[in-house]
Design a protein around this motif. Sequence first.
Motif, PDB file in Angstrom:
ATOM      1  N   LEU A 167       3.986   2.452  -4.729  1.00  0.00           N
ATOM      2  CA  LEU A 167       5.174   2.706  -3.435  1.00  0.00           C
ATOM      3  C   LEU A 167       5.835   1.190  -3.510  1.00  0.00           C
ATOM      4  O   LEU A 167       7.104   1.286  -3.392  1.00  0.00           O
ATOM      5  CB  LEU A 167       4.422   3.240  -2.167  1.00  0.00           C
ATOM      6  CG  LEU A 167       5.701   3.530  -1.234  1.00  0.00           C
ATOM      7  CD1 LEU A 167       6.395   4.558  -1.807  1.00  0.00           C
ATOM      8  CD2 LEU A 167       4.900   3.738   0.038  1.00  0.00           C
ATOM      9  N   ALA A 168       5.111   0.289  -3.706  1.00  0.00           N
ATOM     10  CA  ALA A 168       5.723  -1.003  -3.380  1.00  0.00           C
ATOM     11  C   ALA A 168       6.508  -1.205  -4.572  1.00  0.00           C
ATOM     12  O   ALA A 168       7.797  -1.841  -4.762  1.00  0.00           O
ATOM     13  CB  ALA A 168       4.662  -2.133  -3.365  1.00  0.00           C
ATOM     14  N   GLY A 169       6.020  -1.013  -5.865  1.00  0.00           N
ATOM     15  CA  GLY A 169       6.969  -1.040  -7.014  1.00  0.00           C
ATOM     16  C   GLY A 169       8.170  -0.240  -6.970  1.00  0.00           C
ATOM     17  O   GLY A 169       9.206  -0.603  -7.476  1.00  0.00           O
ATOM     18  N   LEU A 170       7.841   1.151  -6.330  1.00  0.00           N
ATOM     19  CA  LEU A 170       9.360   1.755  -6.308  1.00  0.00           C
ATOM     20  C   LEU A 170      10.178   1.090  -5.388  1.00  0.00           C
ATOM     21  O   LEU A 170      11.833   1.080  -5.601  1.00  0.00           O
ATOM     22  CB  LEU A 170       9.092   3.139  -5.816  1.00  0.00           C
ATOM     23  CG  LEU A 170       8.395   4.053  -6.552  1.00  0.00           C
ATOM     24  CD1 LEU A 170       8.105   5.450  -5.951  1.00  0.00           C
ATOM     25  CD2 LEU A 170       8.951   4.435  -8.067  1.00  0.00           C
ATOM     26  N   ALA A 224      14.888  -2.279  -2.274  1.00  0.00           N
ATOM     27  CA  ALA A 224      15.150  -2.058  -0.873  1.00  0.00           C
ATOM     28  C   ALA A 224      13.723  -1.923  -0.215  1.00  0.00           C
ATOM     29  O   ALA A 224      12.734  -2.091  -0.757  1.00  0.00           O
ATOM     30  CB  ALA A 224      15.609  -0.547  -0.720  1.00  0.00           C
ATOM     31  N   ASN A 225      13.896  -2.211   1.057  1.00  0.00           N
ATOM     32  CA  ASN A 225      12.461  -2.374   1.802  1.00  0.00           C
ATOM     33  C   ASN A 225      11.549  -3.578   1.161  1.00  0.00           C
ATOM     34  O   ASN A 225      10.187  -3.246   1.135  1.00  0.00           O
ATOM     35  CB  ASN A 225      11.697  -1.023   2.089  1.00  0.00           C
ATOM     36  CG  ASN A 225      12.730  -0.202   2.705  1.00  0.00           C
ATOM     37  OD1 ASN A 225      13.458  -0.371   3.557  1.00  0.00           O
ATOM     38  ND2 ASN A 225      12.616   1.006   2.276  1.00  0.00           N
ATOM     39  N   LEU A 276       6.465  -5.863  -0.131  1.00  0.00           N
ATOM     40  CA  LEU A 276       5.268  -6.981   0.006  1.00  0.00           C
ATOM     41  C   LEU A 276       3.859  -6.726   0.776  1.00  0.00           C
ATOM     42  O   LEU A 276       2.968  -6.889   0.311  1.00  0.00           O
ATOM     43  CB  LEU A 276       5.848  -8.371   0.442  1.00  0.00           C
ATOM     44  CG  LEU A 276       5.045  -9.380   0.257  1.00  0.00           C
ATOM     45  CD1 LEU A 276       4.672  -9.736  -1.003  1.00  0.00           C
ATOM     46  CD2 LEU A 276       5.942 -10.688   1.011  1.00  0.00           C
ATOM     47  N   SER A 277       4.285  -5.943   1.765  1.00  0.00           N
ATOM     48  CA  SER A 277       3.085  -5.813   2.670  1.00  0.00           C
ATOM     49  C   SER A 277       2.160  -4.683   2.009  1.00  0.00           C
ATOM     50  O   SER A 277       0.986  -4.730   2.206  1.00  0.00           O
ATOM     51  CB  SER A 277       3.604  -5.037   4.096  1.00  0.00           C
ATOM     52  OG  SER A 277       2.338  -4.756   4.944  1.00  0.00           O
ATOM     53  N   LEU A 278       2.755  -3.884   1.517  1.00  0.00           N
ATOM     54  CA  LEU A 278       1.957  -2.744   0.709  1.00  0.00           C
ATOM     55  C   LEU A 278       1.219  -3.326  -0.495  1.00  0.00           C
ATOM     56  O   LEU A 278       0.105  -3.084  -0.723  1.00  0.00           O
ATOM     57  CB  LEU A 278       2.977  -1.671  -0.011  1.00  0.00           C
ATOM     58  CG  LEU A 278       3.611  -0.786   1.203  1.00  0.00           C
ATOM     59  CD1 LEU A 278       4.820   0.024   0.508  1.00  0.00           C
ATOM     60  CD2 LEU A 278       2.775   0.039   2.026  1.00  0.00           C
ATOM     61  N   ARG A 309       6.158 -10.349  -8.121  1.00  0.00           N
ATOM     62  CA  ARG A 309       7.516 -10.045  -8.451  1.00  0.00           C
ATOM     63  C   ARG A 309       8.416  -9.707  -7.443  1.00  0.00           C
ATOM     64  O   ARG A 309       9.481 -10.159  -7.308  1.00  0.00           O
ATOM     65  CB  ARG A 309       7.648  -8.670  -9.408  1.00  0.00           C
ATOM     66  CG  ARG A 309       6.910  -8.993 -10.757  1.00  0.00           C
ATOM     67  CD  ARG A 309       7.500  -7.656 -11.554  1.00  0.00           C
ATOM     68  NE  ARG A 309       6.911  -7.852 -12.917  1.00  0.00           N
ATOM     69  CZ  ARG A 309       5.744  -6.942 -13.391  1.00  0.00           C
ATOM     70  NH1 ARG A 309       5.198  -6.149 -12.613  1.00  0.00           N
ATOM     71  NH2 ARG A 309       5.269  -7.462 -14.762  1.00  0.00           N
ATOM     72  N   ILE A 310       7.707  -9.150  -6.119  1.00  0.00           N
ATOM     73  CA  ILE A 310       8.640  -9.081  -4.991  1.00  0.00           C
ATOM     74  C   ILE A 310       8.707 -10.360  -4.427  1.00  0.00           C
ATOM     75  O   ILE A 310       9.760 -10.721  -3.768  1.00  0.00           O
ATOM     76  CB  ILE A 310       7.759  -8.070  -4.139  1.00  0.00           C
ATOM     77  CG1 ILE A 310       7.406  -6.851  -4.484  1.00  0.00           C
ATOM     78  CG2 ILE A 310       8.089  -8.054  -2.758  1.00  0.00           C
ATOM     79  CD1 ILE A 310       6.395  -5.672  -3.935  1.00  0.00           C
ATOM     80  N   LEU A 311       7.829 -11.204  -4.321  1.00  0.00           N
ATOM     81  CA  LEU A 311       7.916 -12.692  -3.835  1.00  0.00           C
ATOM     82  C   LEU A 311       9.200 -13.243  -4.382  1.00  0.00           C
ATOM     83  O   LEU A 311       9.975 -13.942  -3.946  1.00  0.00           O
ATOM     84  CB  LEU A 311       6.821 -13.363  -3.894  1.00  0.00           C
ATOM     85  CG  LEU A 311       5.476 -13.139  -2.917  1.00  0.00           C
ATOM     86  CD1 LEU A 311       4.518 -13.708  -3.245  1.00  0.00           C
ATOM     87  CD2 LEU A 311       6.083 -13.619  -1.476  1.00  0.00           C
ATOM     88  N   LEU A 312       9.223 -13.142  -5.719  1.00  0.00           N
ATOM     89  CA  LEU A 312      10.369 -13.663  -6.797  1.00  0.00           C
ATOM     90  C   LEU A 312      11.767 -12.999  -6.335  1.00  0.00           C
ATOM     91  O   LEU A 312      12.746 -13.687  -5.941  1.00  0.00           O
ATOM     92  CB  LEU A 312       9.894 -13.649  -8.114  1.00  0.00           C
ATOM     93  CG  LEU A 312       8.992 -14.477  -8.954  1.00  0.00           C
ATOM     94  CD1 LEU A 312       8.917 -14.139 -10.171  1.00  0.00           C
ATOM     95  CD2 LEU A 312       9.641 -15.699  -8.441  1.00  0.00           C
ATOM     96  N   LYS A 313      11.672 -12.016  -6.035  1.00  0.00           N
ATOM     97  CA  LYS A 313      13.053 -11.283  -5.603  1.00  0.00           C
ATOM     98  C   LYS A 313      13.375 -11.715  -4.379  1.00  0.00           C
ATOM     99  O   LYS A 313      14.614 -11.584  -4.013  1.00  0.00           O
ATOM    100  CB  LYS A 313      12.717  -9.740  -5.758  1.00  0.00           C
ATOM    101  CG  LYS A 313      14.014  -8.765  -5.446  1.00  0.00           C
ATOM    102  CD  LYS A 313      14.935  -9.014  -6.525  1.00  0.00           C
ATOM    103  CE  LYS A 313      14.612  -8.277  -7.737  1.00  0.00           C
ATOM    104  NZ  LYS A 313      15.775  -8.508  -8.918  1.00  0.00           N
ATOM    105  N   LEU A 314      12.625 -11.865  -3.375  1.00  0.00           N
ATOM    106  CA  LEU A 314      12.753 -12.378  -2.136  1.00  0.00           C
ATOM    107  C   LEU A 314      13.152 -13.948  -2.018  1.00  0.00           C
ATOM    108  O   LEU A 314      13.446 -14.413  -1.095  1.00  0.00           O
ATOM    109  CB  LEU A 314      11.580 -12.273  -1.180  1.00  0.00           C
ATOM    110  CG  LEU A 314      11.329 -10.841  -0.696  1.00  0.00           C
ATOM    111  CD1 LEU A 314       9.866 -10.650  -0.027  1.00  0.00           C
ATOM    112  CD2 LEU A 314      12.345 -10.275   0.269  1.00  0.00           C
ATOM    113  N   GLY A 315      13.123 -14.530  -3.445  1.00  0.00           N
ATOM    114  CA  GLY A 315      13.253 -16.103  -3.391  1.00  0.00           C
ATOM    115  C   GLY A 315      12.279 -17.006  -2.857  1.00  0.00           C
ATOM    116  O   GLY A 315      12.589 -18.136  -2.518  1.00  0.00           O
TER     117      GLY A 315
END
Length: 809
Positions: A731-734, A740-741, A746-748, A768-774
């Motif tokens: 779900l995090a990957g989606l 979005a979200n 990241l929490s997931l 990858r999510i942390l990179l996307k969040l800068g």
Amino acid sequence: MPPAARRPLSFQDLIRFQELVKPPLRKALGCARIDLLPPPGPGEPNQELLHNALQNGRAVLDLGGGRLLIPLLDGARPLGLLAAHGVSEAQLPDAVRPFLAALVETSLTLVRSRLAAQRDALTGLGNEAALDEALTSAAARLTQAPPTGRLALDGEGQGEGLTLVAIRAQGLAGWQERHGRNLSDQVLGELARLIGEAAPQALVTARVGQTFFMLLPGSVQAARRAAEALQRSASKLRLEGARRDPWPVSLSLGASHLGHRGAGPACDTAALLKLRAGRALLAAERTGQEELLFFQEIAEKAGQVQEVMPLDRVLINLGRMHGLTEGDRLAVREPGSPPQVSKAEVAVSKLGAEESLAEVVSLASPASPLRPGDVLRRLPPQDASAEEPGHRQSLSLPGGEVAVTLEQATGALERRSLMAVYAALCAAGEPLAAVVLGVEDLESVAEVTGRLGAEALLAGLTEAARESFGPAALLGRYSPEALAALLPGVEAEQAAQAAGATLDKMREQGGRPVRAGVAAHPRQGFTVEQTLYDAAKALVHAGFLEPYSVVACDAVSLNISGDAAYGQGRLAEAVAEYEKALLLKADENNVLNSLGVCHGRLGQMEQAAECFRRAREVAPQDYMAHYNLGLALLRLGRRDEARTCLERGLELEPEHADTLFQLGCLAQERGRTNQALNYLQRAAARADCKKAVHCRLGLSLAAAGQGAQAEAAFKEALKHNPRDAAALSGLAGLYLEREANLDIALSLARRAMQQEPGAVQHPLTAGRILLKLGRARQALDLIDDALERHPRERRLQELAELAQEAAQA
């Protein structure tokens, strides 16, 4: 806690009282079938008509589905829908629609009235009427299981059934006396809230006086988990009285459990569950236990000395209703002392229904006499030659002279004497038949007619057995609900005929149904010492058949006995039972299948596969043999052979959810996404599918680029298992793909890492999510930690390079 009258309706209320809602509409519309549907969730595909009906508050005709969708609303709040099948457009002129709305509201008013009549005004829980109705309904749904099980190597839900838990707060009466009813009502209200939170799966929660009840579906272990959650929540409550003196809430909990099949009429089964839960609660209160105490554990965990009497006798709080028999030995120790430190040993000399007299057999030290409140622990049976308390008679048997005691109620041998006689007959080594005659649910007879009524029924059974078996028969009490007949020199067929004659006499008298199990020695591969116990196993087998059935111990009887041991986790004992069953019938495919499952659970996969192969040879059309063999081969790493077995099993049973699931997983491994989707979607559509199917389906849908459907599948997986790491990460990957979200994503991903710290996919997603969040520095730290565990993982190395570049930019 809101007052009961103002509690809003729920979909569960509609399910419970659907027969109040459906019949008026069924009659008005002239349709035979009406389904009750839950409100569709937000974003669920293909649910537009259902959403429209609920949003507009008007019935909608689904021409494609051939049904009329009727919304059920509590004010403006959607409760669900009724789907009336076979309704045509001609039946729905404009004048009819307001009539339908009025009919629905009338039905909902009936539901509210029924709920108000069955609800406790203080807590909003059910009252005793609601509890009794729910108990009876649940007991009626318990079905007779087939005489032989069809175990699966990856089977789930062993030991399912019903558990009724009775709960009471310790010291509540004193709290009410000191601080008044308002504060005690506050306690009851808080407890009602905690019970609802601890057991959301409960079929009913109810309050009767100061006792709470919750009826739980599922296994004993599930009930223990719910009880532990409730105890933890209750221990955190800190209530203060008028003088601000705190009162820590402590609960006593007693329970009774019923397996997958009922014990006679549903009303009797319900009464028995309630009675036993109450007795277990009283025992837990009496001994100060805080963990959940089951009725069947009372004799082992809650026995106490009630009164010390002259002539080395004591009154104890255990009796026939707790499974005690005359001659049972119990160790006595002081409260708080280690279980292995005993101060005395006592033996039951006069058995009562709920209390018994016992005689002191040995005393460790005269300086430590027995006292009221001393704790009892039942000891295993002694050798049959051990000394026996009470009045003795002497029997001359082939194995020697045996001193025995007769029961006052029936005139038969009491349990310990029966076993002494049995040991003497076994020592003689001569031909022997044994019959065990069981009265169905004798305890509920005692509840309705009293102890004397139950004893009179057993006395009648004993008299009928004496007439049928003849003077040479040795009759004795085998258990609180069963009589045994030992028949020296008699063959199995003759013993079965005499047992049938006994049951015919009991049928003529009416009353509770009686059944019989028979076994005889000699039998190839069996010792004489097994004869009586095998007769008891045959009696259990007879319990699956019609009343007044007689069963001679056979492979099916031993299969049932093995299944019972398997369900309780006693795998080595189950293997022994299945192997004995194969001595009687070497080509019994159900036994071969069950033996294979046991070997598999013991990690003996080659032996398991061999059993499943033999089962497949015996019954090539049995899909379960193919399925289990496929699983065994999978665990042996032989995937091509496994897939062949599973595909053949699917040909025999095209909608078997577990076979579809395993084939879907194999297709995923081979990268065949479309094939995996076909299998997994078919599996997910089955009500009996494995809960893991939703996560697997989500992964396949994501791989196929169907993001919305994959998200729904992952959410369904997390509904069933909030700790499913693959679903959390998927779900995090989606969310990451949609950008979005991202904070939720990241929490997931972090939760997935906590559940599976060794998996590489979860830190990849989180990085990858942390990179996307800068947040490149945080991403680099996380990836470096993951590289310490997976130094050769190329994907982590590439992501580390990206994070390094971003951190330096």
